[in-house]
Motif scaffolding. Structure first.
Motif, PDB file in Angstrom:
ATOM      1  N   ASN A   1       0.826  -1.206   0.000  1.00  0.00           N
ATOM      2  CA  ASN A   1       0.000   0.000   0.000  1.00  0.00           C
ATOM      3  C   ASN A   1       0.861   1.257   0.000  1.00  0.00           C
ATOM      4  N   ASP A   2       2.069   1.141   0.547  1.00  0.00           N
ATOM      5  CA  ASP A   2       2.974   2.277   0.709  1.00  0.00           C
ATOM      6  C   ASP A   2       2.272   3.424   1.427  1.00  0.00           C
ATOM      7  N   LYS A   3       1.432   3.064   2.368  1.00  0.00           N
ATOM      8  CA  LYS A   3       0.688   4.056   3.120  1.00  0.00           C
ATOM      9  C   LYS A   3       1.504   4.528   4.305  1.00  0.00           C
ATOM     10  N   LYS A   4       1.297   5.761   4.693  1.00  0.00           N
ATOM     11  CA  LYS A   4       1.999   6.319   5.843  1.00  0.00           C
ATOM     12  C   LYS A   4       1.643   5.572   7.126  1.00  0.00           C
ATOM     13  N   TYR A   5       2.491   5.730   8.113  1.00  0.00           N
ATOM     14  CA  TYR A   5       2.170   5.350   9.484  1.00  0.00           C
ATOM     15  C   TYR A   5       2.124   6.632  10.294  1.00  0.00           C
ATOM     16  N   ALA A   6       1.171   6.768  11.173  1.00  0.00           N
ATOM     17  CA  ALA A   6       1.039   7.976  11.978  1.00  0.00           C
ATOM     18  C   ALA A   6       1.291   7.667  13.448  1.00  0.00           C
ATOM     19  N   LEU A   7       2.051   8.528  14.104  1.00  0.00           N
ATOM     20  CA  LEU A   7       2.251   8.469  15.552  1.00  0.00           C
ATOM     21  C   LEU A   7       1.102   9.245  16.180  1.00  0.00           C
ATOM     22  N   MET A   8       0.272   8.572  16.964  1.00  0.00           N
ATOM     23  CA  MET A   8      -0.992   9.164  17.393  1.00  0.00           C
ATOM     24  C   MET A   8      -1.203   9.074  18.904  1.00  0.00           C
ATOM     25  N   LEU A   9      -2.080   9.945  19.379  1.00  0.00           N
ATOM     26  CA  LEU A   9      -2.588   9.914  20.742  1.00  0.00           C
ATOM     27  C   LEU A   9      -4.106   9.839  20.684  1.00  0.00           C
ATOM     28  N   VAL A  10      -4.694   9.364  21.754  1.00  0.00           N
ATOM     29  CA  VAL A  10      -6.140   9.470  21.917  1.00  0.00           C
ATOM     30  C   VAL A  10      -6.386  10.203  23.223  1.00  0.00           C
ATOM     31  N   CYS A  11      -7.234  11.230  23.169  1.00  0.00           N
ATOM     32  CA  CYS A  11      -7.508  12.081  24.321  1.00  0.00           C
ATOM     33  C   CYS A  11      -8.975  11.954  24.696  1.00  0.00           C
ATOM     34  N   SER A  12      -9.229  11.469  25.894  1.00  0.00           N
ATOM     35  CA  SER A  12     -10.592  11.382  26.414  1.00  0.00           C
ATOM     36  C   SER A  12     -10.811  12.578  27.320  1.00  0.00           C
ATOM     37  N   SER A  13     -11.643  13.501  26.898  1.00  0.00           N
ATOM     38  CA  SER A  13     -11.786  14.767  27.618  1.00  0.00           C
ATOM     39  C   SER A  13     -12.530  14.585  28.930  1.00  0.00           C
ATOM     40  N   SER A  14     -12.219  15.473  29.883  1.00  0.00           N
ATOM     41  CA  SER A  14     -12.954  15.530  31.129  1.00  0.00           C
ATOM     42  C   SER A  14     -14.270  16.265  30.895  1.00  0.00           C
ATOM     43  N   CYS A  15     -15.196  16.112  31.820  1.00  0.00           N
ATOM     44  CA  CYS A  15     -16.453  16.854  31.744  1.00  0.00           C
ATOM     45  C   CYS A  15     -16.272  18.156  32.503  1.00  0.00           C
ATOM     46  N   GLY A  16     -16.298  19.249  31.772  1.00  0.00           N
ATOM     47  CA  GLY A  16     -16.095  20.548  32.418  1.00  0.00           C
ATOM     48  C   GLY A  16     -15.517  21.538  31.440  1.00  0.00           C
ATOM     49  N   ALA A  17     -14.519  22.272  31.899  1.00  0.00           N
ATOM     50  CA  ALA A  17     -13.897  23.284  31.053  1.00  0.00           C
ATOM     51  C   ALA A  17     -13.123  22.636  29.904  1.00  0.00           C
ATOM     52  N   ASP A  18     -12.913  23.412  28.852  1.00  0.00           N
ATOM     53  CA  ASP A  18     -12.192  22.897  27.692  1.00  0.00           C
ATOM     54  C   ASP A  18     -10.743  22.582  28.035  1.00  0.00           C
ATOM     55  N   GLU A  19     -10.123  21.761  27.190  1.00  0.00           N
ATOM     56  CA  GLU A  19      -8.745  21.345  27.389  1.00  0.00           C
ATOM     57  C   GLU A  19      -7.907  21.736  26.173  1.00  0.00           C
ATOM     58  N   TYR A  20      -6.602  21.751  26.373  1.00  0.00           N
ATOM     59  CA  TYR A  20      -5.700  22.221  25.328  1.00  0.00           C
ATOM     60  C   TYR A  20      -4.454  21.336  25.288  1.00  0.00           C
ATOM     61  N   LEU A  21      -3.970  21.102  24.085  1.00  0.00           N
ATOM     62  CA  LEU A  21      -2.699  20.407  23.907  1.00  0.00           C
ATOM     63  C   LEU A  21      -1.695  21.382  23.298  1.00  0.00           C
ATOM     64  N   GLY A  22      -0.504  21.401  23.864  1.00  0.00           N
ATOM     65  CA  GLY A  22       0.615  22.122  23.274  1.00  0.00           C
ATOM     66  C   GLY A  22       1.649  21.101  22.842  1.00  0.00           C
ATOM     67  N   ILE A  23       2.023  21.099  21.565  1.00  0.00           N
ATOM     68  CA  ILE A  23       2.860  20.041  21.002  1.00  0.00           C
ATOM     69  C   ILE A  23       4.089  20.642  20.336  1.00  0.00           C
ATOM     70  N   THR A  24       5.262  20.105  20.643  1.00  0.00           N
ATOM     71  CA  THR A  24       6.476  20.450  19.909  1.00  0.00           C
ATOM     72  C   THR A  24       7.084  19.157  19.372  1.00  0.00           C
ATOM     73  N   ALA A  25       7.672  19.227  18.194  1.00  0.00           N
ATOM     74  CA  ALA A  25       8.237  18.026  17.576  1.00  0.00           C
ATOM     75  C   ALA A  25       9.532  18.364  16.852  1.00  0.00           C
ATOM     76  N   ARG A  26      10.469  17.426  16.885  1.00  0.00           N
ATOM     77  CA  ARG A  26      11.728  17.527  16.160  1.00  0.00           C
ATOM     78  C   ARG A  26      11.954  16.208  15.436  1.00  0.00           C
ATOM     79  N   TYR A  27      12.480  16.267  14.213  1.00  0.00           N
ATOM     80  CA  TYR A  27      12.796  15.034  13.496  1.00  0.00           C
ATOM     81  C   TYR A  27      13.924  15.308  12.511  1.00  0.00           C
TER      82      TYR A  27
END
Length: 231
Positions: free
Chosen positions: A183-209
């Motif tokens: 397939n020569d399809k990409k592979y993705a490095l992933m997370l799954v985030c299950s949100s809390s019930c309440g105020a909104d949440e935020y992700l801050g992400i930095t990456a180097r490669y």
């Protein structure tokens, strides 16, 4: 010299001065334009927009940052209609990277109500990728919150969640199926985030490669569960 002659001489001098200033202004404008073009060319060689993300290349290392706002549905609506998980693709890979290529990703998860310290989670994902394989370790640090996990989906492994201990204990992960299924399809490095019930949440992400066979993921965040090969 009569008054009229003095005024005429003053007008002539003023006109001459205006001409000199205009000439200098043109020279200045030309130099500014040339320097701007030079800086733009330098920036274009240092920064590239990939999948809508500015990626800087310094010393052979590619790096970028991204932010994600995760809506929880708001209180008290989320108590009766909770939001589903959010799937976050940190990096996507294609086969062919040179030997020794590596990546480093840092993720900060914050809750709007940061008066409670346990809302904070910090993740590190570090590893190597070359030819058709990816491998590394993931670590998470938290004072109680446990809403973010590693998520994988590839040609031989069913989509699955890999929990991460809150203490920073390393959890290995490995994938060796980039392109191996024809397939020569990409592979993705992933997370799954299950949100809390309440105020909104935020992700801050930095990456180097280190090799351009990795890049910011095109499908950055979705509430639709990704499954190989449709990542």
């Amino acid at each position: 010299m009569s008054l009229e002659q003095q005024v005429a001489a003053l007008v002539t001098a003023s006109n001459n001065l205006t001409g000199v200033v205009s000439s200098k202004q043109a020279d200045i404008d030309a130099k500014v334009a040339a320097k701007t073009a030079e800086l733009d060319a330098w920036k274009n060689g240092m920064v590239e927009v990939i999948n809508g993300v500015e990626v800087a290349k310094v010393g052979g290392i590619y790096q970028f940052k991204r932010n994600l706002h995760i809506e929880t549905g708001g209180w008290p609506a989320c108590t009766t209609a909770p939001m589903g998980p959010t799937y976050v693709q940190l990096l996507e890979f294609t086969a062919g990277a040179v030997e020794g290529s590596f990546f480093e990703v840092n993720v900060h998860k914050a809750h709007r109500g940061m008066g409670y310290a346990a809302y904070y989670e910090y993740l590190e994902l570090r590893g190597t990728y070359w030819y058709d394989g990816i491998g590394g370790i993931a670590r998470k640090f938290s004072n109680g919150e446990d809403r973010v996990s590693l998520f994988t989906s590839d040609a031989t492994n069913a989509s699955n969640i890999i929990p991460l201990p809150l203490t920073g204990a390393p959890v290995p992960f490995a994938v060796k199926q980039i392109g191996n299924d024809g397939n020569d399809k990409k592979y993705a490095l992933m997370l799954v985030c299950s949100s809390s019930c309440g105020a909104d949440e935020y992700l801050g992400i930095t990456a180097r490669y280190s090799d351009p066979h990795a890049k910011p993921a095109a499908n950055f965040a979705s509430q639709v569960k990704p499954a190989y090969p449709n990542l």
